[in-house]
Scaffold this active site. Structure first.
Site, mmCIF file in Angstrom:
data_model
loop_
_atom_site.group_PDB
_atom_site.id
_atom_site.type_symbol
_atom_site.label_atom_id
_atom_site.label_comp_id
_atom_site.label_asym_id
_atom_site.label_seq_id
_atom_site.Cartn_x
_atom_site.Cartn_y
_atom_site.Cartn_z
ATOM 1 N N ASP A 12 -20.624 31.381 79.992
ATOM 2 C CA ASP A 12 -19.394 32.021 79.516
ATOM 3 C C ASP A 12 -18.165 31.637 80.341
ATOM 4 O O ASP A 12 -17.255 32.434 80.543
ATOM 5 C CB ASP A 12 -19.546 33.561 79.502
ATOM 6 C CG ASP A 12 -20.739 33.974 78.659
ATOM 7 O OD1 ASP A 12 -20.948 33.361 77.604
ATOM 8 O OD2 ASP A 12 -21.465 34.909 79.068
ATOM 9 N N HIS A 40 -20.141 30.705 72.082
ATOM 10 C CA HIS A 40 -18.885 30.074 72.478
ATOM 11 C C HIS A 40 -17.788 30.597 71.567
ATOM 12 O O HIS A 40 -17.866 30.446 70.351
ATOM 13 C CB HIS A 40 -18.972 28.549 72.351
ATOM 14 C CG HIS A 40 -20.025 27.929 73.222
ATOM 15 N ND1 HIS A 40 -20.288 26.593 73.226
ATOM 16 C CD2 HIS A 40 -20.865 28.469 74.133
ATOM 17 C CE1 HIS A 40 -21.258 26.338 74.098
ATOM 18 N NE2 HIS A 40 -21.626 27.462 74.649
HETATM 19 P P1 GDP Z 1 -18.642 29.727 76.773
HETATM 20 O O1 GDP Z 1 -19.950 30.339 76.402
HETATM 21 O O2 GDP Z 1 -18.668 29.027 78.091
HETATM 22 O O3 GDP Z 1 -18.076 28.855 75.705
HETATM 23 O O4 GDP Z 1 -17.603 30.922 76.980
HETATM 24 P P2 GDP Z 1 -17.438 32.233 76.031
HETATM 25 O O5 GDP Z 1 -16.742 31.820 74.799
HETATM 26 O O6 GDP Z 1 -18.718 32.954 75.912
HETATM 27 O O7 GDP Z 1 -16.514 33.141 76.947
HETATM 28 C C1 GDP Z 1 -15.220 32.781 77.274
HETATM 29 C C2 GDP Z 1 -14.250 33.825 76.677
HETATM 30 O O8 GDP Z 1 -13.011 33.726 77.325
HETATM 31 C C3 GDP Z 1 -13.970 33.607 75.211
HETATM 32 O O9 GDP Z 1 -13.752 34.850 74.598
HETATM 33 C C4 GDP Z 1 -12.674 32.783 75.213
HETATM 34 O O10 GDP Z 1 -11.900 32.979 74.045
HETATM 35 C C5 GDP Z 1 -11.987 33.342 76.421
HETATM 36 N N1 GDP Z 1 -11.191 32.389 77.188
HETATM 37 C C6 GDP Z 1 -11.429 31.084 77.450
HETATM 38 N N2 GDP Z 1 -10.509 30.588 78.284
HETATM 39 C C7 GDP Z 1 -9.666 31.605 78.578
HETATM 40 C C8 GDP Z 1 -8.516 31.725 79.422
HETATM 41 O O11 GDP Z 1 -8.095 30.820 80.107
HETATM 42 N N3 GDP Z 1 -7.928 32.961 79.464
HETATM 43 C C9 GDP Z 1 -8.376 34.012 78.741
HETATM 44 N N4 GDP Z 1 -7.742 35.182 78.851
HETATM 45 N N5 GDP Z 1 -9.457 33.930 77.947
HETATM 46 C C10 GDP Z 1 -10.095 32.745 77.874
HETATM 47 MG MG MG Z 2 -20.743 32.200 76.024
#
Ligand code: GDP
Ligand code: MG
Length: 423
Positions: A12, A40
């Site tokens: 995440d 994601h």
């Molecule tokens: P992944 O599993 O690594 O793809 O990550 P996730 O999607 O599970 O979790 C990342 C969360 O943080 C998601 O809800 C994204 O929309 C959000 N997100 C990603 N980058 C940023 C950022 O720079 N700032 C903020 N506030 N949210 C972010």
């Molecule tokens: Mg994730």
């Protein structure tokens, strides 16, 4: 150009968000491990999307997406996920989605076994996402799994079903005393969810080699982070697959090709979903505040994520495992509301200060060493240059860069595609 986008922490980190951004420079995006336990979240000009099985490149026209042999694919989930995205206006055809004939199929009985085992474990549970991932990988290595390519030869596939069902019932019925699974239900399932996928299934290794020869840029998208890797993670609280960059060419179907670059996605603070040692963990009010600021609830499960400050010890280990050449630091904006920040710079193990990530058993006894740093305490979501960030935010990024000994080339200041600073 072959690039891996991988997670430095417990997952995440915002891998999907970075793949969505960086895929503009790529022709192909491949998932190479894991299944629909991934979550994601991607927000761009087309909307908000949650991807479990499909590569995040599916959101960009002209990008071909690959589900590699290292994956386990729940064909019902894939069908539903594709339908959900189509309803959101995303085109998904055999032109832009290719599924490896060697990928393994997650069956409903794997999901069942995952649930039965977590229930049996009760308070000793692993915190499984209950998507059948561990049982299906176990079957893969027991050589009792079904693979996607078999759907192209149904007569042969249906012949195998009887033997597998008989074997599976030794545990489902014999071990867990659950109602047995039947040959008919398995065949029906393949007919309903497997046969419509036939046109998408091919030897993706062959296809990827051709694409590489033609000069196409290929990106590998990891699901989960280094600390959940089956070998290098916090075993047994890991996933059941290899989440690390070095495995990407193998899991995608091109073991003959070498990575040109590994980009590690690292969060500006720490989060962890599920069970297992999490040394830098915050509790109580401190945890509540950080969780609320970051909206830290799992995309796949909705579970509240455990949170803590940035962990140098774990991140340095993650960077090493991933062979990261550069880092994208995400969610820096989440820290904006705190006047003072902490960083976990070392662990204390049995009275000694340590800087290297220890073996799992010792990890249970580690206590965090926190150091305080000054926050910036103002909105940075509109910043698009590094120099435009408040001095304290720049210092925070530089400090992490120094402590982790890895160049930070991107700083993400929001969930939307353009909320990024490229250095
Ligand atoms: P992944 O599993 O690594 O793809 O990550 P996730 O999607 O599970 O979790 C990342 C969360 O943080 C998601 O809800 C994204 O929309 C959000 N997100 C990603 N980058 C940023 C950022 O720079 N700032 C903020 N506030 N949210 C972010
Ligand atoms: Mg994730």
């Amino acid at each position: 150009m072959l690039t891996s986008i991988c997670g430095i922490n417990w997952g995440d980190e915002g891998k999907g968000r970075m793949v969505d951004l960086l895929s503009r420079r790529y022709d192909v995006v491949c998932r190479y491990q894991g299944g629909n336990n991934a979550g994601h979240t991607v927000i761009n000009e087309r909307g908000k999307f949650i991807l479990n099985l499909l590569p995040s490149g599916i959101l960009r026209d002209g990008v071909v997406n690959v589900l590699g042999n290292g994956m386990v694919i729940d064909i019902r989930h894939l069908t539903e996920e594709a339908d959900r995205l189509r309803a959101q206006g995303i085109r998904i055809t055999p032109e832009n989605l290719k599924i490896s004939d060697k990928a393994v199929i997650t069956m409903p009985y794997h999901v069942l076994m995952d649930c039965l085992e977590e229930e049996r474990l009760a308070d000793k549970k692993f915190g499984s996402t209950r998507r059948g991932i561990a049982p299906v990988y176990a079957d893969k290595y027991m050589k009792k799994a079904f693979r996607m390519g078999e759907l192209l030869h149904p007569e042969h596939l249906y012949e195998r079903v009887k033997d597998i069902v008989e074997w599976k019932n030794l545990t489902v019925e014999g071990g867990y005393h659950h109602a047995p699974i039947t040959v008919d239900e398995v065949i029906e399932y393949f007919k309903k969810y497997g046969e419509p996928l036939k046109e998408y299934i091919c030897d993706v290794g062959l296809w990827l080699n051709e694409a590489h020869k033609a000069g196409k840029n290929i990106m590998f998208e990891a699901q989960l982070g280094a600390l959940r890797d089956i070998d290098f993670g916090i075993y047994p609280y890991t996933s059941s697959s290899s989440t690390i960059a070095a495995y990407a060419p193998i899991g995608a179907g091109v073991p003959n090709l070498k990575l040109d670059k590994s980009v590690g996605i690292m969060k500006a603070y720490s989060t962890c979903v599920g069970e297992g040692p999490f040394t830098a963990e915050y509790f109580g009010e401190k945890a509540e505040a950080l969780r609320a600021a970051g909206g830290e609830y799992g995309a796949a499960t909705g579970r509240p994520r455990r949170v803590g400050p940035f962990d140098v010890v774990a991140s340095r280990y993650g960077i090493r495992c991933q062979g990261a050449d550069e880092i994208a630091l995400t969610k820096l904006d989440v820290l904006s509301e705190f006047e003072e920040l902490e960083i976990c710079t070392a662990y204390e193990l049995d009275g000694k200060i340590i800087h290297e990530f220890p073996f799992s058993d010792a990890l249970d006894r580690c206590k965090p060493v926190f150091e305080k740093v000054k926050g910036w305490n103002c909105d940075i979501t509109g910043c698009r240059t590094f120099e435009g960030l408040p001095k304290e935010a720049q210092d925070y990024v530089r400090l992490i860069e120094k402590l982790c000994e890895c160049k930070i080339t991107f700083v993400s200041v929001g969930a939307e595609r353009d909320q990024i600073i490229e250095r």
